[in-house]
Motif scaffolding. Structure first.
Motif, PDB file in Angstrom:
ATOM      1  N   ILE A   1      22.818  12.031-141.927  1.00  0.00           N
ATOM      2  CA  ILE A   1      22.807  10.644-142.408  1.00  0.00           C
ATOM      3  C   ILE A   1      21.353  10.190-142.543  1.00  0.00           C
ATOM      4  N   CYS A   2      21.071   9.377-143.552  1.00  0.00           N
ATOM      5  CA  CYS A   2      19.709   8.861-143.736  1.00  0.00           C
ATOM      6  C   CYS A   2      19.279   8.079-142.474  1.00  0.00           C
TER       7      CYS A   2
ATOM      8  N   CYS B   1      20.082   4.386-142.593  1.00  0.00           N
ATOM      9  CA  CYS B   1      21.436   3.996-143.033  1.00  0.00           C
ATOM     10  C   CYS B   1      21.936   2.809-142.204  1.00  0.00           C
ATOM     11  N   PRO B   2      22.397   1.761-142.858  1.00  0.00           N
ATOM     12  CA  PRO B   2      22.845   0.582-142.093  1.00  0.00           C
ATOM     13  C   PRO B   2      24.082   0.863-141.235  1.00  0.00           C
TER      14      PRO B   2
ATOM     15  N   ASN C   1      29.753  -0.507-149.207  1.00  0.00           N
ATOM     16  CA  ASN C   1      28.393  -0.763-149.720  1.00  0.00           C
ATOM     17  C   ASN C   1      28.380  -0.925-151.249  1.00  0.00           C
TER      18      ASN C   1
ATOM     19  N   PRO D   1      20.206   1.504-148.691  1.00  0.00           N
ATOM     20  CA  PRO D   1      18.806   1.381-149.120  1.00  0.00           C
ATOM     21  C   PRO D   1      18.417   2.379-150.206  1.00  0.00           C
ATOM     22  N   VAL D   2      19.260   3.385-150.426  1.00  0.00           N
ATOM     23  CA  VAL D   2      18.922   4.400-151.443  1.00  0.00           C
ATOM     24  C   VAL D   2      19.266   3.889-152.844  1.00  0.00           C
TER      25      VAL D   2
HETATM   26  S1  SF4 Z   1      22.890   7.288-149.022  1.00  0.00           S
HETATM   27 FE1  SF4 Z   1      23.032   5.176-148.289  1.00  0.00          FE
HETATM   28  S2  SF4 Z   1      25.071   4.995-147.395  1.00  0.00           S
HETATM   29 FE2  SF4 Z   1      24.646   7.181-147.631  1.00  0.00          FE
HETATM   30  S3  SF4 Z   1      23.815   7.839-145.639  1.00  0.00           S
HETATM   31 FE3  SF4 Z   1      22.063   7.285-146.939  1.00  0.00          FE
HETATM   32  S4  SF4 Z   1      21.671   5.139-146.496  1.00  0.00           S
HETATM   33 FE4  SF4 Z   1      23.713   5.580-145.709  1.00  0.00          FE
END
Ligand code: SF4
Length: 481
Positions: free
Chosen positions: A327-328, A331-332, A419, A479-480
């Protein structure tokens, strides 16, 4: 020019009026390119995309569906039925396979759907062939009154090559309601009397299947594998390159096989052609690997051409070897994932970004079988567990699982990561189902991951205590995208 240009111009030159599709590797870029030239839309799921294409066909308008290979499983229902039901104007399904599994949940071979649905399948090796396949596919679709599949791969789409455009052809058929005079059995009989022989006739005589006879050893190949074969084979090895692969042109193949002492079949991803032949070498004999074809594989297979079988030591790839895809960091949804992990209940995941939570360090998900599948999987748990699903997964097919869960009084906490984009496939917009879900499920709570979060551990514990379906719509901004 490359394979993407070839496919898009072939759709334009075929007078296609509507393109529907679902994003995913390797076809997202292709669909984006089609959107610049043709009336196109991202559909909620692949069945919807094909149903809509069939509607256009009924009204005499040619249509195309663009999907990744796993989407073929979702559209299989109307695909199989449409073959005997009959269609109007041509319908072409472009199926993007992922040999080597760069960005997919499995490595299936879309050519198999040609055998299941009894529809023509083309497997082009380069931009020129891809262009010609699509031009022929629309005409064949109308002649046989059935959809046609074009199997493509990322490497074919990215291959640089010229193609010669031809004058636009126009649809020759609208939908003929006379077929309603036939029973379902009668429709299948009509198909085998009329359509299937036309498909076989096309395959046997297609100019897109080419032969080079050169020696006692021959290679039969299809798709991008043919492109690689052409680069690596020595001058004394024959080559039957198939672009029209279903129905398999048996007479052509037999005459090629009979003229050679050894035959090697080179194809991605599964032994679809090889399984229809006997006495040939390929994946089933260990000469070729499953999945992606590389030049080295063909050279090794030719080195073993005198042997009937080759032992192949398969070492399954591990995440440690490939490298993790976590996961980023920003990531929220990370606090929510951590809270879910602490509940200790079984967790069904989905194949959007949620799948990234399956690997260490989170190791959060017990199982994730399909896009939109989390709620139904959790409905099968022996206690109230958690379904973690993205909003695209919910709209794709998860909503069916939600309705079923309520209807059959299951116990599930459904956590929707809302999202409003399909982050896994490039940030395509997703419909907001808040009104639909909250009007259907009394216990629906909206939380905002970007501010004013409640105590997530306490919230999940409360929902797990209750009987029935509880939904948490977790709003957050990726955020991406
Ligand atoms: S792409 Fe967006 S929703 Fe998916 S893990 Fe990364 S930050 Fe979270």
């Amino acid at each position: 020019m490359n394979g993407i240009d070839a496919v898009v111009f072939a759709l334009v030159d075929s007078n296609v009026k509507s393109v529907t599709g679902v994003p995913g590797f390797p076809i997202t870029e292709l669909m984006d390119a089609a959107m610049e030239k043709l009336r196109s839309e991202w559909s909620i799921n692949e069945k919807v995309a094909l149903d809509m294409a069939l509607g256009s066909s009924v009204c005499g308008q040619r249509s195309a569906v663009i999907t990744k290979h796993v989407g073929m499983n979702v559209l299989a229902d109307p695909l199989v039925s449409s073959t005997t039901h009959t269609i109007g104007a041509g319908v072409v399904i472009i199926a993007g396979d992922d040999p080597g599994i760069e960005k997919s949940q499995n490595e299936q071979d879309s050519r198999f759907y040609g055998l299941v649905a009894e529809v023509p399948v083309f497997d082009p090796d380069c931009p020129q062939t891809a262009y010609q396949c699509i031009i022929d596919a629309f005409v064949l679709s109308e002649k046989t009154s059935a959809p046609v599949i074009i199997r493509i791969t990322d490497r074919m789409l990215k291959t640089i090559g010229d193609f010669t455009r031809v004058n636009a052809s126009v649809p020759t058929a609208g939908f003929d309601k006379k077929m309603w005079h036939l029973t379902m059995k009668g429709k299948h009989q009509r198909f085998h009397k009329t359509s299937y022989p036309l498909m076989c006739g096309y395959s046997e005589n297609s100019r897109l299947n080419t032969i080079a006879r050169r020696g006692k050893v021959g290679i039969i190949s299809s798709g991008f594998s043919s492109h690689i074969v052409d680069f690596v084979i020595p001058d004394d090895i024959s080559h039957l390159s198939l672009a029209a692969v279903n129905p398999l042109p048996m007479e052509l193949v037999k005459s090629f096989v009979q003229g050679h002492e050894r035959i090697l079949v080179v194809e991605e991803t599964e032994p679809v052609i090889e399984k229809q032949l006997s006495g040939v070498l390929g994946k089933l004999t260990g000469h070729m690997p499953y999945g992606k074809t590389e030049a080295e594989d063909i050279k090794n297979a030719l080195g073993n051409i005198g042997r009937d079988t080759v032992s192949r030591d398969i070492v399954p790839q591990t995440i440690q070897k490939r490298g993790a895809r976590p996961i980023c960091d920003n990531c929220p949804y990370l606090p929510l994932y951590n809270a879910v992990k602490e509940t200790g209940v079984p967790v069904a995941g989905d194949v959007g970004c949620v799948i990234l939570a399956s690997s260490p360090p989170l190791s959060l998900i017990d199982a994730a079988y399909s896009l939109g599948g989390a709620i139904s999987t959790a409905s099968g748990f022996d206690r109230k567990g958690i379904a973690l699903i993205g909003d695209f997964g919910l709209a794709h097919s998860g909503i069916n699982g939600l309705v079923n869960a309520v209807h059959n009084r299951h116990n599930v906490v459904v956590v929707v990561l809302q999202n409003e984009v399909s982050a896994m496939t490039g940030g395509q917009p997703v419909p907001d189902l808040t009104g639909l879900v909250s009007s259907y499920i009394r216990d629906t709570q909206v939380i905002d991951m970007d501010g004013g979060l409640p105590d997530l551990k306490k919230l999940l514990a409360e929902k797990l205590e209750k009987k029935g379906i509880s939904v948490i719509l977790a709003r957050g901004k990726c955020p991406v995208y």
